[in-house]
Design a protein around this motif. Structure first.
Motif, PDB file in Angstrom:
ATOM      1  N   HIS A  54      34.870  34.892  35.135  1.00  0.00           N
ATOM      2  CA  HIS A  54      34.461  35.836  36.175  1.00  0.00           C
ATOM      3  C   HIS A  54      33.050  36.414  35.987  1.00  0.00           C
ATOM      4  CE1 HIS A  54      38.669  35.892  37.499  1.00  0.00           C
ATOM      5  NE2 HIS A  54      39.000  36.060  36.231  1.00  0.00           N
ATOM      6  N   ILE A  55      32.468  36.199  34.822  1.00  0.00           N
ATOM      7  CA  ILE A  55      31.199  36.864  34.507  1.00  0.00           C
ATOM      8  C   ILE A  55      30.075  36.431  35.443  1.00  0.00           C
ATOM      9  CG2 ILE A  55      29.317  36.900  32.805  1.00  0.00           C
ATOM     10  CD1 ILE A  55      31.370  37.201  30.624  1.00  0.00           C
ATOM     11  N   ASP A  56      29.394  37.423  35.993  1.00  0.00           N
ATOM     12  CA  ASP A  56      28.147  37.227  36.716  1.00  0.00           C
ATOM     13  C   ASP A  56      27.045  37.776  35.811  1.00  0.00           C
ATOM     14  OD1 ASP A  56      26.772  37.082  39.720  1.00  0.00           O
ATOM     15  OD2 ASP A  56      25.910  38.642  38.445  1.00  0.00           O
ATOM     16  N   PRO A  57      26.058  36.959  35.433  1.00  0.00           N
ATOM     17  CA  PRO A  57      25.060  37.416  34.455  1.00  0.00           C
ATOM     18  C   PRO A  57      24.409  38.750  34.816  1.00  0.00           C
ATOM     19  CG  PRO A  57      24.819  35.063  34.852  1.00  0.00           C
ATOM     20  CD  PRO A  57      25.829  35.569  35.848  1.00  0.00           C
ATOM     21  N   VAL A  58      24.083  38.934  36.080  1.00  0.00           N
ATOM     22  CA  VAL A  58      23.421  40.177  36.496  1.00  0.00           C
ATOM     23  C   VAL A  58      24.415  41.318  36.607  1.00  0.00           C
ATOM     24  CG1 VAL A  58      22.111  41.316  38.328  1.00  0.00           C
ATOM     25  CG2 VAL A  58      21.574  38.951  37.700  1.00  0.00           C
ATOM     26  N   GLY A  59      25.480  41.109  37.372  1.00  0.00           N
ATOM     27  CA  GLY A  59      26.401  42.196  37.667  1.00  0.00           C
ATOM     28  C   GLY A  59      27.319  42.595  36.535  1.00  0.00           C
ATOM     29  N   THR A  60      27.676  41.636  35.665  1.00  0.00           N
ATOM     30  CA  THR A  60      28.610  41.933  34.586  1.00  0.00           C
ATOM     31  C   THR A  60      27.903  42.302  33.288  1.00  0.00           C
ATOM     32  OG1 THR A  60      30.010  40.206  35.565  1.00  0.00           O
ATOM     33  CG2 THR A  60      30.726  41.109  33.474  1.00  0.00           C
ATOM     34  N   LEU A  61      26.691  41.794  33.101  1.00  0.00           N
ATOM     35  CA  LEU A  61      26.002  41.996  31.835  1.00  0.00           C
ATOM     36  C   LEU A  61      24.716  42.807  31.955  1.00  0.00           C
ATOM     37  CD1 LEU A  61      26.432  38.363  30.418  1.00  0.00           C
ATOM     38  CD2 LEU A  61      27.843  40.366  29.918  1.00  0.00           C
TER      39      LEU A  61
END
Length: 217
Positions: A54-61
């Motif tokens: 589910h990870i979105d580089p911008v939104g999750t990290l």
């Protein structure tokens, strides 16, 4: 309360609540869609609590990290949206409204779970056990309330807009949904100008009071 922590401690305290809040939010959308007959998310392996799916580089990290490192006191983010195909629904408008609401509702349930964890910490009164539970509980309450309330805003493509769209007549729903291409820009402007904080100030205050009372804080 979080101001007492070092930067490394803040990261350790926040990382799990943020990842779980964002991941479960998306899984809830996919799970509800499956209940109404759309198995798209299930078939693509998105009905899993494995955050790597589910990870979105911008939104999750990146965005949560920036908000955490700049001590804004306000942290939120997002994961990769789960795919939903409304053509598989018998009643698309009703189903899409409930699929949209599933995300914020899951965050409220998680906020309650984190509050109970913090309450256990309060009851134990053993500092080296209690404090991690309390700090994690506070972080879990905060991130989940932020995600729930932000997503309930009627700004396409946020979940609140799906509810509004489902209530509008077809023509006006179509016109309203066309705002989706500007949604991210609107959110960034609100965030940069503190408009988001002003809009959510009172709902966040009273929601925090409710869940902190549940936590015994």
């Amino acid at each position: 309360m979080m101001d007492e922590l070092t930067l490394v401690q803040r990261i350790v305290v926040w990382i799990l609540p943020v990842i779980f809040a964002i991941t479960v939010h998306e899984v809830a959308h996919g799970w509800m869609a499956k209940q109404f007959g759309d198995k798209t998310a299930y078939q693509q392996g998105r009905l899993t609590l494995n955050p790597m799916r589910h990870i979105d580089p911008v939104g999750t990290l990146i965005l949560p990290a920036i908000l955490l490192l700049t001590f804004t006191g306000f942290i939120f983010g997002w994961a990769k949206p789960v795919p939903v195909d409304a053509r598989n629904f018998k009643q698309p408008r009703k189903a899409m409204m409930l699929v949209a609401l599933a995300g914020p509702v899951s965050n409220l349930l998680m906020a309650a779970a984190w509050a109970l964890l913090a309450r256990i910490g309060v009851m134990l009164q053993v500092e080296f056990v209690s404090m991690p539970l309390i700090y994690s509980g506070v972080a879990g309450i905060s991130i989940n309330l932020a995600l729930a309330l932000i997503n309930l805003l009627p700004i396409p493509p946020l979940d609140g807009s799906r509810v509004v769209s489902g209530l509008l007549p077809d023509y006006w729903a179509w016109r309203y949904n066309r705002l989706e291409r500007f949604g991210f820009i609107i959110l960034l402007v609100l965030l940069a100008t503190n408009g988001l904080g002003l809009i959510l100030a009172y709902p966040m205050y009273y929601a925090h009071q409710l869940f902190f009372d549940l936590a015994g804080l």
